[in-house]
Every structure is written in structure tokens, then in C-alpha cells.
Design a protein around this motif. Structure first.
Motif, PDB file in Angstrom:
ATOM      1  N   ASP A 105       0.950  -9.038   9.374  1.00 13.08           N
ATOM      2  CA  ASP A 105       0.414  -8.139   8.344  1.00 13.08           C
ATOM      3  C   ASP A 105      -0.826  -7.495   8.946  1.00 13.08           C
ATOM      4  O   ASP A 105      -1.913  -8.047   8.890  1.00 13.08           O
ATOM      5  CB  ASP A 105       0.076  -8.939   7.088  1.00 13.08           C
ATOM      6  CG  ASP A 105      -0.285  -8.063   5.897  1.00 13.08           C
ATOM      7  OD1 ASP A 105      -0.674  -6.899   6.118  1.00 13.08           O
ATOM      8  OD2 ASP A 105      -0.200  -8.536   4.752  1.00 13.08           O
ATOM      9  N   ASN A 156      -4.110   8.180  -2.658  1.00  6.86           N
ATOM     10  CA  ASN A 156      -2.806   7.658  -3.040  1.00  6.86           C
ATOM     11  C   ASN A 156      -2.163   6.932  -1.866  1.00  6.86           C
ATOM     12  O   ASN A 156      -2.400   7.253  -0.709  1.00  6.86           O
ATOM     13  CB  ASN A 156      -1.889   8.784  -3.504  1.00  6.86           C
ATOM     14  CG  ASN A 156      -2.405   9.462  -4.760  1.00  6.86           C
ATOM     15  OD1 ASN A 156      -2.842   8.796  -5.695  1.00  6.86           O
ATOM     16  ND2 ASN A 156      -2.380  10.789  -4.771  1.00  6.86           N
ATOM     17  N   MET A 157      -1.336   5.957  -2.160  1.00  5.25           N
ATOM     18  CA  MET A 157      -0.650   5.195  -1.123  1.00  5.25           C
ATOM     19  C   MET A 157       0.851   5.429  -1.210  1.00  5.25           C
ATOM     20  O   MET A 157       1.443   5.386  -2.285  1.00  5.25           O
ATOM     21  CB  MET A 157      -0.944   3.703  -1.262  1.00  5.25           C
ATOM     22  CG  MET A 157      -0.270   2.841  -0.195  1.00  5.25           C
ATOM     23  SD  MET A 157      -0.822   1.111  -0.234  1.00  5.25           S
ATOM     24  CE  MET A 157      -0.112   0.571  -1.796  1.00  5.25           C
ATOM     25  N   GLN A 167       7.594  -3.837   5.182  1.00  7.53           N
ATOM     26  CA  GLN A 167       6.823  -2.846   4.429  1.00  7.53           C
ATOM     27  C   GLN A 167       5.948  -2.024   5.360  1.00  7.53           C
ATOM     28  O   GLN A 167       5.406  -2.524   6.341  1.00  7.53           O
ATOM     29  CB  GLN A 167       5.952  -3.577   3.404  1.00  7.53           C
ATOM     30  CG  GLN A 167       5.275  -2.696   2.380  1.00  7.53           C
ATOM     31  CD  GLN A 167       4.718  -3.520   1.224  1.00  7.53           C
ATOM     32  OE1 GLN A 167       5.257  -4.550   0.864  1.00  7.53           O
ATOM     33  NE2 GLN A 167       3.625  -3.061   0.650  1.00  7.53           N
ATOM     34  N   THR A 192      -1.871   5.352   3.789  1.00  3.76           N
ATOM     35  CA  THR A 192      -2.910   5.979   2.978  1.00  3.76           C
ATOM     36  C   THR A 192      -3.625   7.007   3.849  1.00  3.76           C
ATOM     37  O   THR A 192      -3.328   7.166   5.029  1.00  3.76           O
ATOM     38  CB  THR A 192      -3.937   4.955   2.456  1.00  3.76           C
ATOM     39  OG1 THR A 192      -4.812   4.566   3.521  1.00  3.76           O
ATOM     40  CG2 THR A 192      -3.254   3.723   1.876  1.00  3.76           C
ATOM     41  N   LYS A 214       9.687   0.430   2.128  1.00  3.38           N
ATOM     42  CA  LYS A 214      10.177  -0.933   2.324  1.00  3.38           C
ATOM     43  C   LYS A 214      11.573  -0.886   2.940  1.00  3.38           C
ATOM     44  O   LYS A 214      12.580  -1.035   2.241  1.00  3.38           O
ATOM     45  CB  LYS A 214      10.172  -1.696   0.997  1.00  3.38           C
ATOM     46  CG  LYS A 214       8.777  -1.832   0.391  1.00  3.38           C
ATOM     47  CD  LYS A 214       8.787  -2.586  -0.925  1.00  3.38           C
ATOM     48  CE  LYS A 214       7.368  -2.702  -1.491  1.00  3.38           C
ATOM     49  NZ  LYS A 214       7.337  -3.436  -2.776  1.00  3.38           N
ATOM     50  N   SER A 236       4.320   3.794  -0.008  1.00  2.00           N
ATOM     51  CA  SER A 236       4.826   2.510   0.474  1.00  2.00           C
ATOM     52  C   SER A 236       6.322   2.613   0.750  1.00  2.00           C
ATOM     53  O   SER A 236       7.094   3.030  -0.114  1.00  2.00           O
ATOM     54  CB  SER A 236       4.562   1.410  -0.562  1.00  2.00           C
ATOM     55  OG  SER A 236       4.921   0.144  -0.055  1.00  2.00           O
ATOM     56  N   ASP A 254       2.829   0.699   4.599  1.00  2.00           N
ATOM     57  CA  ASP A 254       1.980   1.373   3.620  1.00  2.00           C
ATOM     58  C   ASP A 254       1.151   2.434   4.326  1.00  2.00           C
ATOM     59  O   ASP A 254       0.527   2.165   5.353  1.00  2.00           O
ATOM     60  CB  ASP A 254       1.045   0.381   2.924  1.00  2.00           C
ATOM     61  CG  ASP A 254       1.802  -0.639   2.096  1.00  2.00           C
ATOM     62  OD1 ASP A 254       2.893  -0.305   1.600  1.00  2.00           O
ATOM     63  OD2 ASP A 254       1.298  -1.770   1.941  1.00  2.00           O
ATOM     64  N   THR A 284      -3.009   2.639   7.901  1.00  2.00           N
ATOM     65  CA  THR A 284      -1.574   2.357   7.917  1.00  2.00           C
ATOM     66  C   THR A 284      -1.409   0.847   8.022  1.00  2.00           C
ATOM     67  O   THR A 284      -2.051   0.194   8.854  1.00  2.00           O
ATOM     68  CB  THR A 284      -0.886   3.032   9.112  1.00  2.00           C
ATOM     69  OG1 THR A 284      -1.154   4.431   9.080  1.00  2.00           O
ATOM     70  CG2 THR A 284       0.616   2.804   9.074  1.00  2.00           C
ATOM     71  N   ARG A 285      -0.561   0.285   7.186  1.00  4.18           N
ATOM     72  CA  ARG A 285      -0.349  -1.160   7.162  1.00  4.18           C
ATOM     73  C   ARG A 285       1.101  -1.482   7.498  1.00  4.18           C
ATOM     74  O   ARG A 285       2.020  -0.893   6.923  1.00  4.18           O
ATOM     75  CB  ARG A 285      -0.703  -1.717   5.787  1.00  4.18           C
ATOM     76  CG  ARG A 285      -0.438  -3.220   5.611  1.00  4.18           C
ATOM     77  CD  ARG A 285      -0.613  -3.613   4.159  1.00  4.18           C
ATOM     78  NE  ARG A 285      -0.340  -5.015   3.911  1.00  4.18           N
ATOM     79  CZ  ARG A 285       0.174  -5.480   2.772  1.00  4.18           C
ATOM     80  NH1 ARG A 285       0.454  -4.647   1.770  1.00  4.18           N
ATOM     81  NH2 ARG A 285       0.391  -6.770   2.618  1.00  4.18           N
ATOM     82  N   GLY A 290      -6.147   0.399  -1.263  1.00  3.01           N
ATOM     83  CA  GLY A 290      -4.887  -0.244  -1.599  1.00  3.01           C
ATOM     84  C   GLY A 290      -4.344  -1.102  -0.478  1.00  3.01           C
ATOM     85  O   GLY A 290      -3.585  -2.045  -0.727  1.00  3.01           O
ATOM     86  N   THR A 291      -4.708  -0.796   0.785  1.00  8.12           N
ATOM     87  CA  THR A 291      -4.282  -1.611   1.915  1.00  8.12           C
ATOM     88  C   THR A 291      -5.406  -2.496   2.424  1.00  8.12           C
ATOM     89  O   THR A 291      -5.155  -3.536   3.019  1.00  8.12           O
ATOM     90  CB  THR A 291      -3.793  -0.747   3.092  1.00  8.12           C
ATOM     91  OG1 THR A 291      -4.896   0.014   3.613  1.00  8.12           O
ATOM     92  CG2 THR A 291      -2.692   0.202   2.653  1.00  8.12           C
TER      93      THR A 291
END
Length: 332
Positions: A273, A188-189, A209, A213, A193, A191, A211, A217-218, A72-73
Motif C-alpha cells: 500500500d 476529488n479522488m 486498487q 488525486t 479497482k 478510484s 487511487d 497516486t496510491r 483521501g489517500t
């Protein structure tokens, strides 16, 4: 796009934590690299898809697609090359003959008939049959010889499951290798914000944001203004652009996967990002710790960077800006 961005892309150098990647998505072919900070074993092996170890052979060259991962990331995979009398390098450094490149790069503008056989070109990706356009990275995988790795972190709205097609060319082989592999989102993620801003002088940044997982990590943020300068970063020296460490509530610093560096004066606006290592068990909060490197404005190189007396690569000292630290709660 490739021709227009070629010159500026080559100015980008990358500090890396796990492997040396070239930059994808903007037509880069030959960025210069600063040596890896650390070659760490990846925990992603357990996250491979069941059918990701695919192999194709053409004209004496075999490519194997493996290490397919998606949470997802980020979306990533590796390509291993096998064959006889292949060049030592894996990634193709050739530039199209009609590209606009600086004088120093024109030596890589070689007619296709004169290319050495066996270099891997930048792959093209299809998601469920449609072209996938994303910023990412592509280059030698430090931990495995004759292997390249591709990684994408600006994924848009990819579904939890999809078919990925990887089309990858090899120099002096006319037909691209094409792999098709089913991909399923791993885990699962969570998130968050926060849309929270921290400011010092004319500089500010806003975390958009975060994120989290099981593997990655994002951090997504926007910054604006001139970065603060320490006493050491005035006169002969100056601060670099702003970078960001993430610290969990136990004091552990997450390892950033890559940190871009331009040998030029920092801009006053950035969209960041970036990917970091996994947090592990969910903490109550994380702390964002902004920092700069000290640079020499005559060539914008990082002061103190290079091989140390112990033979290990040093990235240069970090200057943290305490008043810019930000705590982000993660508990609902």
C-alpha cells in the motif's frame, strides 16, 4: 504492541524520495536510514488549511503545526520546533525502559529524568475526538531545519471534513502540546479497482486498487510466491523483494514517496500500500513495472547502493521483469 514489535521494526530501513521518515504506527523510534534519493520541492504548500499554522509554547519550547494536507489517500502535517539550547536532532530516539530491544539499541534506554530536553516524540492523533490508528511515517523533514513531518496513508473511512487533534510530547516537558485544526479534503479522488493479476513462474501479483488525486497516486496490491531471479541474481547474488514503478501513458515514471527495505530474506507474501507522486492530467492508462534490486545474501544489502563518484546517493540498479508488466486502463 510497541514492545512486541520493537525488534522487528528496527530491522526496517527506508529508501525515500522526498524526506527521511521514521516508521509510525508500530512503535518504532530509531530506524536506520538510507539517504534520500532526492530532496524535491513539494507542491503541497497550496493545499494547507487556512488555520493550520498554529503555535504553542511551553517551558521555553515552541512548536508550530503546519502543512496540514488531506486528499483521501494521505493525511500529513509538519511540526516546527523553536527554542534556545535545544539538541541538534529533532526526533526523540529514546526507548522506554521496559521495552524489549536488542543489545545494540539498549543505549537508547535512558531514564526519563536523564533525557535531553527538546526532542519531539511520536504524536498521537484524534479524528473528531476518537483515536486514529493508522500506519504512517514520522521523522525529520529534509527540506526544513528543526522540523518533523508525519504522514499517514492507511486512512480507513475518514470523512471529507473533520477536526484533527494532534497531541505531541517533548522530552523533559511534562504536558503534551495539543493542537486542534479543522481539515477538509482537497479535490476529488478517482478510484480504480481492476483486481487484475499478472504471473511469472511461481510469482504473481494482483492490483487491488489505484487511487488518483491531484497530489497523490496510491497503489494497493497483493503478491505471492518467490520472485524471479535474473542471471545476475543467481549464485553469489539474489533478488530482493518485488517493487513497483508506475508509468503513465506518456512514459513518465511517477516518483515513489518511500520504499521500505528489510535486510533479510524476502517473504513469499506481501501486501503493498504505497504512495507515489501525482499523475497530473488523467492519462488513458498506466503501466505497472515490477522490479527487484540485486542483493548479497550474506547480509542482504543492495549491490551498488551508496555514494557514487559524483557524490550523489545511488539506490542500486533496478532489474525489471518484462513479463510481469501490467497495463491498467483509467478511462471509464
Amino acid at each position: 504492541m510497541q514492545q512486541a514489535n520493537l525488534k522487528s521494526t528496527f530491522l526496517k530501513r527506508v529508501l525515500l524520495t522526498t524526506s527521511a521518515f521514521a516508521i509510525l504506527g508500530s512503535g518504532a523510534a530509531i530506524p536506520k536510514f538510507i539517504s534520500p534519493i532526492a530532496a524535491v520541492a513539494s507542491a503541497e504548500a497550496a493545499a494547507k488549511t487556512a488555520s493550520s499554522n498554529l503555535s504553542l509554547t511551553q517551558d521555553g519550547v515552541t512548536l508550530k503545526l503546519g502543512d496540514v494536507f488531506y486528499d483521501g489517500t494521505r493525511l500529513s502535517f509538519s511540526i516546527e520546533r523553536e527554542g534556545k539550547n535545544l539538541p541538534d536532532g529533532v526526533v526523540s530516539l529514546y526507548i522506554p525502559m521496559d521495552a524489549k530491544a536488542s543489545e545494540s539499541l539498549k543505549k537508547y534506554m535512558v531514564p526519563e529524568k536523564d533525557h535531553k530536553k527538546g526532542y519531539i516524540k511520536r504524536p498521537e492523533i484524534l479524528i473528531d475526538g476518537k483515536a486514529f490508528k493508522s500506519f504512517g511515517s514520522f521523522g525529520d523533514k529534509v527540506s526544513k531545519k528543526n522540523t518533523v513531518q508525519a504522514e499517514y496513508n492507511q486512512l480507513g473511512s475518514l470523512p471529507d471534513e473533520f477536526e484533527m487533534t494532534v497531541q505531541v510530547g517533548v522530552t523533559r516537558i511534562s504536558k503534551p502540546f495539543e493542537f486542534k485544526v479543522p481539515v477538509k479534503k482537497d479535490g476529488n479522488m478517482v478510484s480504480v479497482k481492476p483486481n487484475k493479476t499478472q504471473k511469472s513462474g511461481s510469482f504473481s501479483y494482483t492490483v487491488k486498487q489505484l487511487d488518483i488525486t491531484s497530489h497523490t497516486t496510491r497503489l494497493v496490491l497483493d503478491s505471492e510466491g518467490q520472485v524471479p531471479a535474473s542471471a545476475k541474481q543467481t549464485g553469489k547474488f539474489a533478488p530482493s523483494m518485488m517493487y513497483y514503478d508506475i508509468i503513465d501513458d506518456q512514459g513518465k515514471t511517477l516518483q515513489q514517496r518511500k520504499a521500505g527495505f528489510f535486510y533479510s530474506k524476502p517473504k513469499t507474501k506481501y501486501h503493498i500500500d504505497e504512495l507515489y507522486s501525482a499523475i497530473g492530467s488523467k492519462p488513458q492508462y498506466v503501466t505497472i513495472r515490477p522490479y527487484t534490486f540485486t542483493v548479497d545474501p550474506t547480509n542482504w544489502s543492495i549491490v551498488g547502493q551508496g555514494k557514487g563518484a559524483d557524490g550523489k546517493f545511488k539506490t542500486g540498479d533496478k532489474t525489471y521483469i518484462k513479463e510481469l508488466e501490467m497495463k491498467i486502463p483509467l478511462n471509464d
